[in-house]
Scaffold this motif. Structure first.
Motif, mmCIF file in Angstrom:
data_model
loop_
_atom_site.group_PDB
_atom_site.id
_atom_site.type_symbol
_atom_site.label_atom_id
_atom_site.label_comp_id
_atom_site.label_asym_id
_atom_site.label_seq_id
_atom_site.Cartn_x
_atom_site.Cartn_y
_atom_site.Cartn_z
ATOM 1 N N THR A 9 5.245 5.500 50.819
ATOM 2 C CA THR A 9 4.278 5.408 51.908
ATOM 3 C C THR A 9 5.024 5.069 53.190
ATOM 4 N N ALA A 10 4.386 5.368 54.323
ATOM 5 C CA ALA A 10 5.000 5.086 55.618
ATOM 6 C C ALA A 10 3.928 4.535 56.553
ATOM 7 N N GLU A 11 4.341 3.617 57.403
ATOM 8 C CA GLU A 11 3.406 3.018 58.361
ATOM 9 C C GLU A 11 3.308 3.876 59.609
ATOM 10 N N VAL A 12 2.090 4.053 60.093
ATOM 11 C CA VAL A 12 1.875 4.720 61.384
ATOM 12 C C VAL A 12 2.102 3.670 62.472
ATOM 13 N N VAL A 13 3.128 3.879 63.292
ATOM 14 C CA VAL A 13 3.526 2.859 64.273
ATOM 15 C C VAL A 13 3.043 3.170 65.682
ATOM 16 N N SER A 14 2.628 4.415 65.917
ATOM 17 C CA SER A 14 2.157 4.773 67.256
ATOM 18 C C SER A 14 1.269 6.009 67.165
ATOM 19 N N ILE A 15 0.237 6.046 68.017
ATOM 20 C CA ILE A 15 -0.659 7.202 68.094
ATOM 21 C C ILE A 15 -0.878 7.542 69.563
ATOM 22 N N LYS A 16 -0.679 8.806 69.890
ATOM 23 C CA LYS A 16 -0.918 9.277 71.249
ATOM 24 C C LYS A 16 -2.097 10.247 71.209
ATOM 25 N N GLU A 17 -3.196 9.873 71.856
ATOM 26 C CA GLU A 17 -4.411 10.673 71.826
ATOM 27 C C GLU A 17 -4.508 11.594 73.043
ATOM 28 N N ASN A 19 -7.106 15.310 74.262
ATOM 29 C CA ASN A 19 -8.365 15.975 73.962
ATOM 30 C C ASN A 19 -8.199 16.907 72.768
ATOM 31 N N ASN A 20 -8.893 16.570 71.653
ATOM 32 C CA ASN A 20 -8.817 17.365 70.420
ATOM 33 C C ASN A 20 -7.385 17.536 69.919
ATOM 34 N N PHE A 21 -6.568 16.533 70.128
ATOM 35 C CA PHE A 21 -5.152 16.613 69.752
ATOM 36 C C PHE A 21 -4.627 15.192 69.597
ATOM 37 N N ARG A 22 -3.724 15.028 68.665
ATOM 38 C CA ARG A 22 -3.159 13.698 68.432
ATOM 39 C C ARG A 22 -1.708 13.843 67.992
ATOM 40 N N THR A 23 -0.870 12.967 68.494
ATOM 41 C CA THR A 23 0.495 12.849 67.981
ATOM 42 C C THR A 23 0.610 11.482 67.338
ATOM 43 N N HIS A 24 0.991 11.465 66.074
ATOM 44 C CA HIS A 24 1.235 10.139 65.490
ATOM 45 C C HIS A 24 2.671 10.043 64.993
ATOM 46 N N ILE A 25 3.167 8.826 65.085
ATOM 47 C CA ILE A 25 4.563 8.537 64.766
ATOM 48 C C ILE A 25 4.588 7.586 63.577
ATOM 49 N N ILE A 26 5.352 7.954 62.571
ATOM 50 C CA ILE A 26 5.490 7.100 61.389
ATOM 51 C C ILE A 26 6.930 6.617 61.279
ATOM 52 N N GLU A 27 7.100 5.511 60.577
ATOM 53 C CA GLU A 27 8.447 4.991 60.319
ATOM 54 C C GLU A 27 8.783 5.238 58.862
ATOM 55 N N LEU A 28 9.703 6.163 58.638
ATOM 56 C CA LEU A 28 10.080 6.537 57.287
ATOM 57 C C LEU A 28 11.137 5.588 56.731
ATOM 58 N N PRO A 29 11.061 5.281 55.438
ATOM 59 C CA PRO A 29 12.137 4.509 54.807
ATOM 60 C C PRO A 29 13.418 5.336 54.777
ATOM 61 N N ASP A 30 14.554 4.659 54.655
ATOM 62 C CA ASP A 30 15.855 5.342 54.676
ATOM 63 C C ASP A 30 15.938 6.464 53.648
ATOM 64 N N ALA A 31 15.361 6.252 52.478
ATOM 65 C CA ALA A 31 15.474 7.241 51.402
ATOM 66 C C ALA A 31 14.793 8.554 51.753
ATOM 67 N N LEU A 32 13.807 8.521 52.649
ATOM 68 C CA LEU A 32 13.068 9.733 52.979
ATOM 69 C C LEU A 32 13.488 10.364 54.293
ATOM 70 N N VAL A 82 0.336 5.886 55.174
ATOM 71 C CA VAL A 82 -0.012 7.195 54.621
ATOM 72 C C VAL A 82 0.942 7.530 53.480
ATOM 73 N N ASN A 83 0.447 8.312 52.529
ATOM 74 C CA ASN A 83 1.292 8.805 51.442
ATOM 75 C C ASN A 83 2.217 9.886 51.982
ATOM 76 N N ILE A 84 3.466 9.841 51.563
ATOM 77 C CA ILE A 84 4.476 10.775 52.076
ATOM 78 C C ILE A 84 5.123 11.544 50.927
ATOM 79 N N GLU A 85 5.263 12.864 51.155
ATOM 80 C CA GLU A 85 6.085 13.689 50.270
ATOM 81 C C GLU A 85 6.836 14.701 51.113
ATOM 82 N N ARG A 86 8.151 14.731 50.962
ATOM 83 C CA ARG A 86 8.961 15.776 51.592
ATOM 84 C C ARG A 86 8.733 17.094 50.860
ATOM 85 N N ALA A 87 8.939 18.201 51.574
ATOM 86 C CA ALA A 87 8.752 19.520 50.969
ATOM 87 C C ALA A 87 9.666 19.693 49.760
ATOM 88 N N ALA A 88 9.143 20.367 48.736
ATOM 89 C CA ALA A 88 9.918 20.599 47.521
ATOM 90 C C ALA A 88 11.028 21.615 47.764
#
Length: 217
Positions: A9-17, A19-32, A82-88
């Motif tokens: 899982t990764a924490e959402v550390v920032s959200i930029k709103e 109109n009908n659009f959002r950018t969110h930033i997560i902090e990934l652990p080193d392994a991911l 949020v739950n995280i999975e890198r592409a297979a």
């Protein structure tokens, strides 16, 4: 493409709103974060998103209007996980089932039953038309987690969760009324749709034959 095996899982550390659009930033652990590049696909609660920027372990993703409408990512607030999975990759072990990362609907948590070493969660899909694809012992992805469907009623279904799933994913912290993302197993969907088309075609042939018999002198 994904496997439905959540890698962390990764924490959402920032959200930029916008109109009908959002950018969110997560902090990934080193392994991911290892080897991750802009343009790569990463599943957030089962929804496939594209990396737009990487700054250290902080990774940005853009969410357009349709993503916000059809998934639970618009409900996310700073501090949520949020739950995280890198592409297979070719050659990876598929411990779950093949998942595209294309969310088809959300479902509300309507009941949680907890017993020793087990938890049963009941869901009600926002789009009840999707229930025809949710079959007993079939595959389903819930917030990106590959799970086996338990009991199924007319408008609800449940899954059974072991302690490991509750620890490794966000489902362990979910509460009544919260929404989860749902992706239907594409093979099940294809089979159900094919059977429906075949039956509709046969019914149409029967009706046509009956009508022909009526109009004959």
């Amino acid at each position: 493409m994904f496997t439905g095996i959540v890698q962390g899982t990764a924490e959402v550390v920032s959200i930029k709103e916008k109109n009908n659009f959002r950018t969110h930033i997560i902090e990934l652990p080193d392994a991911l974060i290892q080897g991750l590049e802009t343009g790569a696909s990463v599943a957030h609660n089962g929804c496939c998103l594209t990396v737009t920027e990487i700054t250290g372990n902080r990774v940005s993703f853009d969410l357009m209007k349709e993503t916000l409408r059809i998934t639970n990512l618009g409900d996310i607030q700073v501090g949520d996980r949020v739950n995280i999975e890198r592409a297979a990759k070719f050659g990876d072990e598929i411990g779950g089932h093949l998942v595209s990362g294309h969310i088809i609907t959300t479902a509300e948590i309507v009941k949680i039953l907890t017993s020793e070493n087990n938890r049963q969660i009941w869901f009600k899909p926002a789009d009840l038309e999707q229930m025809k694809y949710i079959l007993y012992k079939g595959f389903i992805a819930i917030d990106g987690i590959s799970l086996t469907v338990g009991e199924v009623t007319r408008g609800r279904f449940c899954v059974h969760l072991i302690p490991e799933t509750l620890i490794r994913t966000t489902l362990g912290a979910k509460k009544l009324g919260q929404r989860v993302n749902i992706e239907i197993d594409p093979q099940t969907q294809a089979i159900v749709n094919t059977v429906e088309r075949v039956l509709e075609h046969r019914e149409a042939q029967v009706r046509e034959a009956a009508n022909n018999d009526v109009v004959q002198p």
